[in-house]
Scaffold this motif. Sequence first.
Motif, short mmCIF file in Angstrom:
data_model
loop_
_atom_site.label_atom_id
_atom_site.label_comp_id
_atom_site.label_asym_id
_atom_site.label_seq_id
_atom_site.Cartn_x
_atom_site.Cartn_y
_atom_site.Cartn_z
N ALA A 111 0.85 -1.19 0.00
CA ALA A 111 0.00 0.00 0.00
C ALA A 111 0.88 1.24 0.00
O ALA A 111 1.83 1.33 0.78
N LEU A 112 0.57 2.17 -0.87
CA LEU A 112 1.36 3.39 -1.02
C LEU A 112 0.47 4.57 -0.60
O LEU A 112 -0.45 4.94 -1.32
N PRO A 113 0.70 5.17 0.56
CA PRO A 113 -0.16 6.26 1.01
C PRO A 113 -0.03 7.49 0.14
O PRO A 113 1.05 7.79 -0.38
N GLY A 114 -1.11 8.19 -0.05
CA GLY A 114 -1.11 9.40 -0.86
C GLY A 114 -2.52 9.94 -0.97
O GLY A 114 -3.41 9.56 -0.22
N ARG A 115 -2.73 10.86 -1.88
CA ARG A 115 -4.05 11.45 -2.12
C ARG A 115 -4.36 11.33 -3.61
O ARG A 115 -4.04 12.24 -4.37
N PRO A 116 -5.03 10.28 -4.06
CA PRO A 116 -5.44 9.11 -3.26
C PRO A 116 -4.28 8.14 -3.06
O PRO A 116 -3.30 8.19 -3.80
N GLY A 117 -4.41 7.23 -2.12
CA GLY A 117 -3.42 6.18 -1.96
C GLY A 117 -3.58 5.15 -3.06
O GLY A 117 -4.60 5.08 -3.74
N ARG A 118 -2.54 4.37 -3.24
CA ARG A 118 -2.57 3.34 -4.28
C ARG A 118 -2.18 1.99 -3.68
O ARG A 118 -1.38 1.91 -2.75
N VAL A 119 -2.78 0.93 -4.23
CA VAL A 119 -2.39 -0.44 -3.92
C VAL A 119 -1.63 -0.96 -5.12
O VAL A 119 -2.17 -1.02 -6.23
N VAL A 120 -0.36 -1.29 -4.92
CA VAL A 120 0.51 -1.72 -6.00
C VAL A 120 0.71 -3.23 -5.90
O VAL A 120 1.10 -3.74 -4.85
N VAL A 121 0.42 -3.94 -6.99
CA VAL A 121 0.54 -5.39 -7.03
C VAL A 121 1.27 -5.78 -8.30
O VAL A 121 1.00 -5.23 -9.38
N SER A 122 2.21 -6.70 -8.19
CA SER A 122 2.92 -7.19 -9.37
C SER A 122 2.17 -8.36 -10.00
O SER A 122 1.40 -9.06 -9.34
N ALA A 123 2.43 -8.56 -11.28
CA ALA A 123 1.83 -9.70 -11.97
C ALA A 123 2.30 -11.02 -11.36
O ALA A 123 1.55 -12.00 -11.29
N GLY A 124 3.54 -11.04 -10.88
CA GLY A 124 4.06 -12.24 -10.24
C GLY A 124 3.28 -12.61 -8.98
O GLY A 124 3.07 -13.79 -8.70
N MET A 125 2.86 -11.60 -8.23
CA MET A 125 2.07 -11.87 -7.02
C MET A 125 0.71 -12.44 -7.39
O MET A 125 0.25 -13.43 -6.80
N LEU A 126 0.05 -11.84 -8.36
CA LEU A 126 -1.27 -12.31 -8.76
C LEU A 126 -1.21 -13.75 -9.28
O LEU A 126 -2.17 -14.51 -9.12
#
Length: 344
Positions: free
Chosen positions: A150-165
């Motif tokens: 999770a990357l906090p910000g305005r708005p925050g972002r959820v970053v996921v790699s293809a390898g994780m999925l």
Amino acid sequence: MVTERLLAEIRVDLDGVLPLVLPLIAAWAARPLSERLPPRTATWVLTAVATGLAVTGAIALAVPVLGGALRLPDVAALGHLSPRTLRHAELSNGLLACTSGMVLAASLGAAMCAALRQARALLGARRAARALPGAGVLAVIDDDSVEAFALPGRPGRVVVSAGMLAVLDPAERRALLAHEHAHLDGHHHLFRAAVRVAVAANPLLWPLKQAIGYTTERWADEHAAAVVGDRRRAAQAIGKAALAHGRRPSPRHAGALGIGSAPAWMASWAGPAGRGWAGRGWVRTGPVPRRVAALLRPAPPRRAGLAVVTVALLLTSVVAVHDGAADLHQLIEHAQVHRLGRSG
């Protein structure tokens, strides 16, 4: 008369010592509290205790510093204080004032540096979030490494790699995304930042830094289990992510489900700000086996009494510094009365 004076001196000493001793108790209790209280409650309670004890500790150091300053001729003259009365007062001890002043200066300096680091890291995270591709909260990166954070910000972002999925089934992906969304929705980075500043101000609180990392991860774990509707499946997602990361570690370690920090390729999206953020590790670890074991057990009960006792620890420190400040105020009034009496 002698007994009353002795009791007063003991009370003054306790007023000054308690806010400096109570952090040791909080440090000892940090891990048990993080495991016995519900994660959301534990996060709030531990953050309040850490910041509260750091502030009251600073005030406890400031009281003898101000007491010692009263002995300065210019200060005594300005306040119409009796130098003789101040010389015999424990609160205006010169050696104690100098020692407390040096410790207080170091504490405040460390806290300011930590606060600046956290502020820069948060600003860097916001810039990194804006630099990610896509417009939604979720950003999927075409990378074989096993990453999610999770990357906090305005708005925050959820970053996921293809390898994780690729290593998770649909239910485990839901648990993964719910976990990371919980970090954003709960503003967990702010709890961690507050405790880091408190620990910088008072290093005796160091175990609370580790405890707050664990409770925020557990908070996100419990949310993921509630979304999936299966605590065992959520635990399985954490275990699979940890094992997959162990087989394919990235240079900067994975942030999946609270396992490590941001990966090295984050810097290519965010530039220098992103590297600074990744180095600070907004998504630090909680020991994975403990978290998996907690999910395999029923959700922890409320235990309101334990939370109340912990908050009472903080209130004890508040009362102690209030009494210390009242003693200083009483000393000033006493010195003024003696000065006026001699003038009369």
